[in-house]
Write a protein that holds these residues in place. Structure first.
Motif, short mmCIF file in Angstrom:
data_model
loop_
_atom_site.label_atom_id
_atom_site.label_comp_id
_atom_site.label_asym_id
_atom_site.label_seq_id
_atom_site.Cartn_x
_atom_site.Cartn_y
_atom_site.Cartn_z
N CYS A 69 -0.31 -4.74 3.65
CA CYS A 69 -1.53 -5.41 4.09
C CYS A 69 -1.29 -6.91 4.02
CB CYS A 69 -2.72 -5.07 3.19
SG CYS A 69 -3.21 -3.34 3.22
N CYS B 231 -5.32 -1.21 0.19
CA CYS B 231 -4.43 -2.35 -0.06
C CYS B 231 -4.44 -2.69 -1.55
CB CYS B 231 -4.89 -3.57 0.72
SG CYS B 231 -5.02 -3.29 2.50
N LYS C 89 0.79 -3.74 10.32
CA LYS C 89 1.89 -2.88 10.75
C LYS C 89 2.87 -3.67 11.59
CE LYS C 89 1.09 0.08 14.06
NZ LYS C 89 0.55 1.17 14.89
N PRO D 56 -4.96 -4.20 6.71
CA PRO D 56 -3.71 -3.48 6.95
C PRO D 56 -2.87 -4.18 8.02
CG PRO D 56 -5.53 -1.95 6.81
CD PRO D 56 -6.14 -3.32 6.82
N SER E 248 0.87 4.12 1.40
CA SER E 248 1.14 4.68 2.72
C SER E 248 0.15 4.04 3.69
CB SER E 248 0.97 6.21 2.71
OG SER E 248 -0.39 6.56 2.53
N ASP E 249 0.25 4.45 4.94
CA ASP E 249 -0.64 3.87 5.95
C ASP E 249 -2.10 4.24 5.73
OD1 ASP E 249 1.47 2.66 7.15
OD2 ASP E 249 1.76 4.20 8.70
N THR E 250 -2.38 5.22 4.90
CA THR E 250 -3.76 5.63 4.65
C THR E 250 -4.28 5.16 3.30
OG1 THR E 250 -2.98 7.75 3.76
CG2 THR E 250 -3.50 7.66 6.13
N ASP E 251 -3.43 4.59 2.45
CA ASP E 251 -3.84 4.13 1.12
C ASP E 251 -4.51 2.76 1.21
OD1 ASP E 251 -2.87 6.37 -0.10
OD2 ASP E 251 -0.88 5.52 -0.45
N ARG F 118 0.88 -1.17 0.00
CA ARG F 118 0.00 0.00 0.00
C ARG F 118 0.91 1.21 0.00
NH1 ARG F 118 -2.25 0.23 6.12
NH2 ARG F 118 -3.84 1.52 5.12
#
Length: 547
Positions: free
Chosen positions: A221, A195, A241, A239, A190-193, A188
């Motif tokens: 993801c 998957c 992390k 997602p 970034s963390d906001t985009d 992805r």
């Protein structure tokens, strides 16, 4: 969606099914029938579950036979398109060989695309025995599930492995289903985009799946799906992390201890009229006590043997006859003690005064004050710590707070001599714990840790009072602390003081502190040793170490 329809069966099973009830009716007419309860045979289907999954748009069927059933002679039929047709279990989307389940049962499974509908008064699956014919199935238990599988991935073992934390509706509801699962990491931006779509390189999903080295440097993801031969399984994307990278260590601390040199002396003030007997008694007591003390090591020294002096002339007496006007040679005793103790400087020395007095009457107040004067002279010298041992009568035992006392008895009494020897073995060497409430105990960086950022104190027995971080003392709490840049980290703990304690009475005190440090992703999730998961290491007081 269309439901697959194997070819309709064309057999005379209806004739065979009708035959046995007719025979039973005839037997009942001839012999009479009481209440009859029919037990289902091993070839009859039991526990049929029919589950429709909205998520997968598929109907799952699961059923059982008794394990004594002859499986090689049994086939199954399903009601489709207003007729029963044979099932080929190997053609199911999630095909599985019969497998043991529950107790004394064998489980079977089949799946149909879409929602499978059948009459409410009909058992939709039945078994057919090669010789005994058709066995009607049991009533179906119908279920609907919005979601039948999912994942809540967490990285474990310092981001080296993946635990998908697979959610399984069938397992939660105790409905047998055997199928495998696959996974892959998808990127992805970034963390906001959202998957990305999965690629073709699916991996088997196990209890712990290995993660590629360096994966923590990107945004990812986890994509997962049930494993199907046609690759048509529904896909979930979640997602993912990195988890907090943690190192913990249990660190023990036992305070160092000192063993002290001992300087001892005898003050003999007896009342024995026979000079020869007096000498014999004195020599035996002094010799026995000295031998046992000297045997305790080279740092045990005798300063001398002293007797009262005449208050009129200052001359020494023989110590065998107590006089009305006599003094104790306190100055001489103190001088000799200091000289003997000088060899151990600058260490502190235990001074043991062995006082021999066999009289039932207490000494004069003048002599008692002189004994206190001797003790005070010892206390005035920092390196000398006095200790008194009375060998005397019961009357004298209650006269002063002697640290040790031995009741007077004839020297021929073996228990008396044993008690004299016991003083040395019990007390010498005297020991001191080298620790006080301001002592700073270092906290080491746990093994394996190279770049600590934060730390927690997970446990301390006994509880520590302060942390000293780069020289600054703060009260210990359950907080998360920054690891000091200079690595200077200590703690303070209050322990029961032990100073010049008798050898046998000394207790080694042990402190156990568990420290946990975080190196990276400290605001990430983590799993404790007991398997409990938390979302953010920095915001939780619970350590990974916690069981």
């Amino acid at each position: 969606m269309p439901q697959t329809s194997p070819q309709p069966i064309r057999t005379s099973t209806s004739v065979r099914c009708a035959f046995w009830p007719s025979v039973l009716l005839i037997l009942c007419a001839v012999y009479g029938c009481a209440f009859v309860e029919f037990e289902r045979g091993p070839h009859a289907i039991r526990g049929l579950d029919v589950v429709y999954s909205h998520q997968e748009d598929m109907t799952f069927l699961s059923w059982r036979l008794r394990d004594e059933a002859a499986l090689e002679d049994i086939e199954f039929e399903i009601y489709l398109n207003f007729d029963f047709v044979r099932l080929d279990l190997s053609k199911a989307p999630y095909a599985a060989e019969p497998y043991p389940c529950d107790r004394n049962y064998v489980c079977f499974q089949y799946q149909l695309p879409g929602r499978y509908n059948f009459p409410s008064d009909l058992a939709p699956i039945r078994s057919v025995h090669a010789r005994h014919g058709v066995f009607p199935g049991s009533e179906a238990r119908r279920h609907q599930a919005h979601q039948t599988f999912g994942v809540r991935p967490i990285a474990v073992e310092n981001n080296s492995r993946l635990d998908a934390r697979r959610q399984d509706w069938f397992a939660d509801n105790k409905i047998p289903l055997k199928r495998g699962y696959q996974w892959q990491l998808v990127g992805r931006g970034s963390d906001t985009d959202p998957c990305a779509e999965p690629r073709s390189n699916w991996l088997e999903l196990g209890a712990r799946s290995a993660l590629a080295e360096g994966w923590t440097s990107g945004a990812w993801c986890v994509a997962a799906r049930p494993k199907r031969d046609d690759n048509a399984g529904v896909i979930v994307k979640v997602p993912f992390k990195p988890s907090a990278e943690l190192f913990w260590e249990s660190q023990d601390y036992v305070p160092p201890e000192q063993t002290h040199a001992t300087v001892y002396l005898f003050l003999v003030d007896l009342q024995i009229s026979n000079a020869q007997r007096c000498k014999q008694v004195t020599d035996k007591i002094v010799g026995t006590a000295s031998a046992s003390l000297n045997a305790r090591g080279s740092n045990v020294v005798r300063a001398g043997i002293y007797t009262p002096i005449s208050a009129d002339t200052g001359d020494s007496t023989d110590g065998c006859t107590q006089r009305a006007r006599q003094d104790y040679p306190v100055s001489k005793m103190a001088e000799d003690i200091k000289n003997a103790a000088a060899r151990f400087a600058p260490e502190r020395v235990r001074v043991v005064l062995v006082y021999l007095n066999n009289m039932e009457l207490p000494p004069s107040e003048r002599l008692i004050l002189q004994l206190y004067d001797f003790a005070n002279q010892m206390y005035q010298t920092d390196e000398l710590v006095p200790y008194s041992w009375l060998i005397g009568s019961n009357t004298l035992m209650g006269l002063a707070p002697w640290e040790w006392s031995t009741g007077w008895r004839p020297i021929e009494d073996e228990s008396f001599l044993a008690d004299l020897k016991a003083f040395a073995t019990y007390n010498v060497p005297f020991r001191t714990m080298d620790h006080d409430r301001f002592t700073q105990v270092p906290i080491r960086r746990p093994e394996g840790a190279t770049r600590p950022q934060f730390f927690k104190i997970c446990d301390a027995t006994p509880q520590i009072s302060h942390l000293v971080i780069s020289g600054l003392a703060v009260r210990a709490s359950g907080s998360v602390y920054h690891w000091p840049g200079d690595g200077a980290l200590d703690y303070r703990v209050e322990l029961e003081p032990q100073e010049f304690v008798a050898h046998v009475e000394y207790r080694r005190q042990r402190v156990v502190v568990v420290v946990e440090i975080c190196e990276r992703f400290c605001d990430g999730p983590y799993r404790t040793r007991s398997g409990v998961d938390y979302d953010n290491w920095q915001q939780s007081q619970v350590c990974q170490w916690t069981r």
